[in-house]
Write an enzyme that holds these catalytic residues in place. Structure first.
Site, PDB file in Angstrom:
ATOM      1  N   ASN A   8      13.752  43.491  24.741  1.00 16.86           N
ATOM      2  CA  ASN A   8      13.202  44.479  23.808  1.00 16.86           C
ATOM      3  C   ASN A   8      13.576  45.855  24.337  1.00 16.86           C
ATOM      4  O   ASN A   8      13.020  46.304  25.341  1.00 16.86           O
ATOM      5  CB  ASN A   8      11.676  44.305  23.735  1.00 16.86           C
ATOM      6  CG  ASN A   8      11.003  45.395  22.923  1.00 16.86           C
ATOM      7  OD1 ASN A   8      11.673  46.174  22.233  1.00 16.86           O
ATOM      8  ND2 ASN A   8       9.680  45.441  23.002  1.00 16.86           N
ATOM      9  N   TRP A   9      14.520  46.478  23.655  1.00 12.72           N
ATOM     10  CA  TRP A   9      14.995  47.788  24.140  1.00 12.72           C
ATOM     11  C   TRP A   9      14.023  48.925  23.816  1.00 12.72           C
ATOM     12  O   TRP A   9      14.217  50.051  24.265  1.00 12.72           O
ATOM     13  CB  TRP A   9      16.372  48.097  23.526  1.00 12.72           C
ATOM     14  CG  TRP A   9      17.508  47.390  24.233  1.00 12.72           C
ATOM     15  CD1 TRP A   9      17.415  46.387  25.169  1.00 12.72           C
ATOM     16  CD2 TRP A   9      18.911  47.642  24.052  1.00 12.72           C
ATOM     17  NE1 TRP A   9      18.668  46.000  25.568  1.00 12.72           N
ATOM     18  CE2 TRP A   9      19.606  46.761  24.916  1.00 12.72           C
ATOM     19  CE3 TRP A   9      19.639  48.517  23.259  1.00 12.72           C
ATOM     20  CZ2 TRP A   9      21.005  46.736  24.993  1.00 12.72           C
ATOM     21  CZ3 TRP A   9      21.044  48.492  23.330  1.00 12.72           C
ATOM     22  CH2 TRP A   9      21.711  47.612  24.191  1.00 12.72           C
ATOM     23  N   LYS A  10      13.005  48.635  22.990  1.00 12.42           N
ATOM     24  CA  LYS A  10      12.043  49.671  22.586  1.00 12.42           C
ATOM     25  C   LYS A  10      12.801  50.880  22.022  1.00 12.42           C
ATOM     26  O   LYS A  10      13.838  50.695  21.391  1.00 12.42           O
ATOM     27  CB  LYS A  10      11.122  50.016  23.760  1.00 12.42           C
ATOM     28  CG  LYS A  10      10.483  48.749  24.361  1.00 12.42           C
ATOM     29  CD  LYS A  10       9.391  49.002  25.344  1.00 12.42           C
ATOM     30  CE  LYS A  10       8.837  47.667  25.844  1.00 12.42           C
ATOM     31  NZ  LYS A  10       7.692  47.810  26.725  1.00 12.42           N
ATOM     32  N   HIS A  91       3.708  43.964  18.792  1.00 11.04           N
ATOM     33  CA  HIS A  91       3.817  44.425  20.183  1.00 11.04           C
ATOM     34  C   HIS A  91       2.634  45.341  20.499  1.00 11.04           C
ATOM     35  O   HIS A  91       2.177  46.081  19.617  1.00 11.04           O
ATOM     36  CB  HIS A  91       5.146  45.164  20.384  1.00 11.04           C
ATOM     37  CG  HIS A  91       5.446  45.408  21.836  1.00 11.04           C
ATOM     38  ND1 HIS A  91       4.841  46.418  22.548  1.00 11.04           N
ATOM     39  CD2 HIS A  91       6.229  44.743  22.706  1.00 11.04           C
ATOM     40  CE1 HIS A  91       5.274  46.364  23.804  1.00 11.04           C
ATOM     41  NE2 HIS A  91       6.118  45.360  23.921  1.00 11.04           N
ATOM     42  N   GLU A  93       2.489  48.041  21.926  1.00 14.48           N
ATOM     43  CA  GLU A  93       2.763  49.460  21.650  1.00 14.48           C
ATOM     44  C   GLU A  93       2.604  49.771  20.163  1.00 14.48           C
ATOM     45  O   GLU A  93       2.205  50.884  19.803  1.00 14.48           O
ATOM     46  CB  GLU A  93       4.168  49.818  22.178  1.00 14.48           C
ATOM     47  CG  GLU A  93       4.171  49.842  23.713  1.00 14.48           C
ATOM     48  CD  GLU A  93       5.482  49.475  24.373  1.00 14.48           C
ATOM     49  OE1 GLU A  93       6.534  49.505  23.711  1.00 14.48           O
ATOM     50  OE2 GLU A  93       5.448  49.124  25.578  1.00 14.48           O
ATOM     51  N   GLU A 161       1.933  39.160  26.524  1.00 18.68           N
ATOM     52  CA  GLU A 161       2.265  40.355  27.292  1.00 18.68           C
ATOM     53  C   GLU A 161       0.980  41.091  27.662  1.00 18.68           C
ATOM     54  O   GLU A 161       0.446  41.864  26.846  1.00 18.68           O
ATOM     55  CB  GLU A 161       3.150  41.292  26.452  1.00 18.68           C
ATOM     56  CG  GLU A 161       4.462  40.666  26.027  1.00 18.68           C
ATOM     57  CD  GLU A 161       5.516  41.718  25.702  1.00 18.68           C
ATOM     58  OE1 GLU A 161       6.586  41.649  26.316  1.00 18.68           O
ATOM     59  OE2 GLU A 161       5.260  42.616  24.889  1.00 18.68           O
ATOM     60  N   GLY A 167       5.644  47.702  31.626  1.00 21.33           N
ATOM     61  CA  GLY A 167       6.233  48.956  32.090  1.00 21.33           C
ATOM     62  C   GLY A 167       5.556  49.554  33.308  1.00 21.33           C
ATOM     63  O   GLY A 167       5.794  50.706  33.659  1.00 21.33           O
ATOM     64  N   SER A 205       6.921  43.489  32.978  1.00 17.98           N
ATOM     65  CA  SER A 205       7.570  43.757  34.258  1.00 17.98           C
ATOM     66  C   SER A 205       8.364  42.571  34.806  1.00 17.98           C
ATOM     67  O   SER A 205       8.461  42.376  36.019  1.00 17.98           O
ATOM     68  CB  SER A 205       6.547  44.247  35.293  1.00 17.98           C
ATOM     69  OG  SER A 205       5.957  45.473  34.855  1.00 17.98           O
ATOM     70  N   GLY A 226      11.400  44.114  28.784  1.00 19.03           N
ATOM     71  CA  GLY A 226      11.605  45.484  28.355  1.00 19.03           C
ATOM     72  C   GLY A 226      12.653  46.174  29.219  1.00 19.03           C
ATOM     73  O   GLY A 226      13.858  46.001  29.034  1.00 19.03           O
ATOM     74  N   GLY A 227      12.196  46.935  30.194  1.00 20.04           N
ATOM     75  CA  GLY A 227      13.076  47.780  31.008  1.00 20.04           C
ATOM     76  C   GLY A 227      14.291  47.057  31.575  1.00 20.04           C
ATOM     77  O   GLY A 227      15.413  47.589  31.534  1.00 20.04           O
TER      78      GLY A 227
HETATM   79  P1  13P Z   1       8.644  45.762  30.608  1.00 19.35           P
HETATM   80  O1  13P Z   1       9.520  44.548  30.897  1.00 19.35           O
HETATM   81  O2  13P Z   1       9.382  47.054  30.664  1.00 19.35           O
HETATM   82  O3  13P Z   1       7.383  45.724  31.388  1.00 19.35           O
HETATM   83  O4  13P Z   1       8.222  45.615  29.047  1.00 19.35           O
HETATM   84  C1  13P Z   1       7.711  44.415  28.609  1.00 19.35           C
HETATM   85  C2  13P Z   1       7.615  44.477  27.138  1.00 19.35           C
HETATM   86  O5  13P Z   1       6.772  45.176  26.594  1.00 19.35           O
HETATM   87  C3  13P Z   1       8.584  43.703  26.354  1.00 19.35           C
HETATM   88  O6  13P Z   1       8.246  43.670  25.002  1.00 19.35           O
END
Ligand code: 13P
Length: 246
Positions: A8-10, A91, A93, A161, A167, A205, A226-227
């Site tokens: 997920n590149w957000k 998600h 967020e 999650e 993050g 993470s 994510g990251g």
């Molecule tokens: P991180 O891997 O950056 O913690 O993000 C997880 C996430 O929210 C994937 O949707």
């Protein structure tokens, strides 16, 4: 069941980033697991063009209806036409930044499925909820409220999650992950004829250094990253770790 490594590149990525998808396509020409990258909506079409058939492209959100007066929103059908074969919904967020409720997430998941995409339904507890000892009841309520009608193992994926692990570099412990995934599995078996086959991803993470330990856990069928999905260099070893666990 084929496991799933999803990125997920957000809200990250311009056209420059497409080279990462090209590199992933070369490194993982015939992966033993499903590989999915969900870039921002602006990059779905060029990402589809940059990827080979071994890498699926997805979206990060959709609207619940297929067209209409909803300025700035994007319908599931539009995302599918652009090249998305999966759509992340709910998600944390989106739940926090846009006040999305379980009912809204369910409607979006149904729109995704209706458009022919896989719905990746996210859920997870906040730190306060974990510290209050209500993790299992929180995720059970989210699952009950967000699981789309018509969900099957083929069209729906669940992503656990924990909000406090996203993050932050704070990954949930193996015991915490295994406990929640087992509870979700039991609920899915209860709610769906093929609930044993629904993929349950862990997210929060995940990186190369912790992937192997997480993927060894029961009922962990992949990851939503994510990251560490932003570069092929970091995402590739996560894919390889999932292949090794398959
Ligand atoms: P991180 O891997 O950056 O913690 O993000 C997880 C996430 O929210 C994937 O949707």
């Amino acid at each position: 069941m084929r496991k799933l490594a999803a990125g997920n590149w957000k809200m990250n990525g311009l056209r420059d980033s497409l080279s990462e998808i090209g590199t992933l396509s070369e490194t993982h020409a015939s992966p033993a697991v499903d590989v999915l990258i969900c870039p921002p909506a602006t990059l779905i079409t060029p990402a589809r063009a940059a990827a080979t058939a071994s890498i699926a492209i997805g979206a990060q959100d959709c609207h619940a209806v297929s067209s209409g007066a909803h300025t700035g929103d994007i319908a599931a059908e539009m995302l599918v036409e652009a090249g998305a074969s999966a759509i992340i919904v709910g998600h944390s967020e989106r739940r926090s930044d846009h006040a999305e409720t379980d009912a809204m997430v369910k409607a979006k998941a149904e729109a995704a499925i209706g458009a022919g995409a896989i719905a990746i339904v996210c859920l997870g507890e906040t730190l306060e909820e974990r510290e209050a000892g209500s993790t299992i009841s929180v995720v059970a309520k989210q699952l009950a409220g967000s699981l789309p009608d018509g969900a099957t193992a083929a069209n729906t994926v669940i992503a656990y999650e924990p909000v406090w692990a996203i993050g932050t570099g704070k990954v949930a412990t193996p015991e915490q992950i295994a406990e929640v995934h087992e509870a979700l599995r039991i609920d899915l078996q209860d709610k769906m004829a093929d609930g044993s086959d629904v993929r349950i991803l862990y997210g929060g993470s995940v990186k190369a250094a912790n992937a192997t330990e997480i993927f060894a856990l029961p009922n962990v069928d992949g990851a939503l990253v994510g990251g560490a999905s932003l570069t092929a260099e970091q995402f590739s070893p996560i894919i390889t770790a999932l292949e090794a666990a398959s």
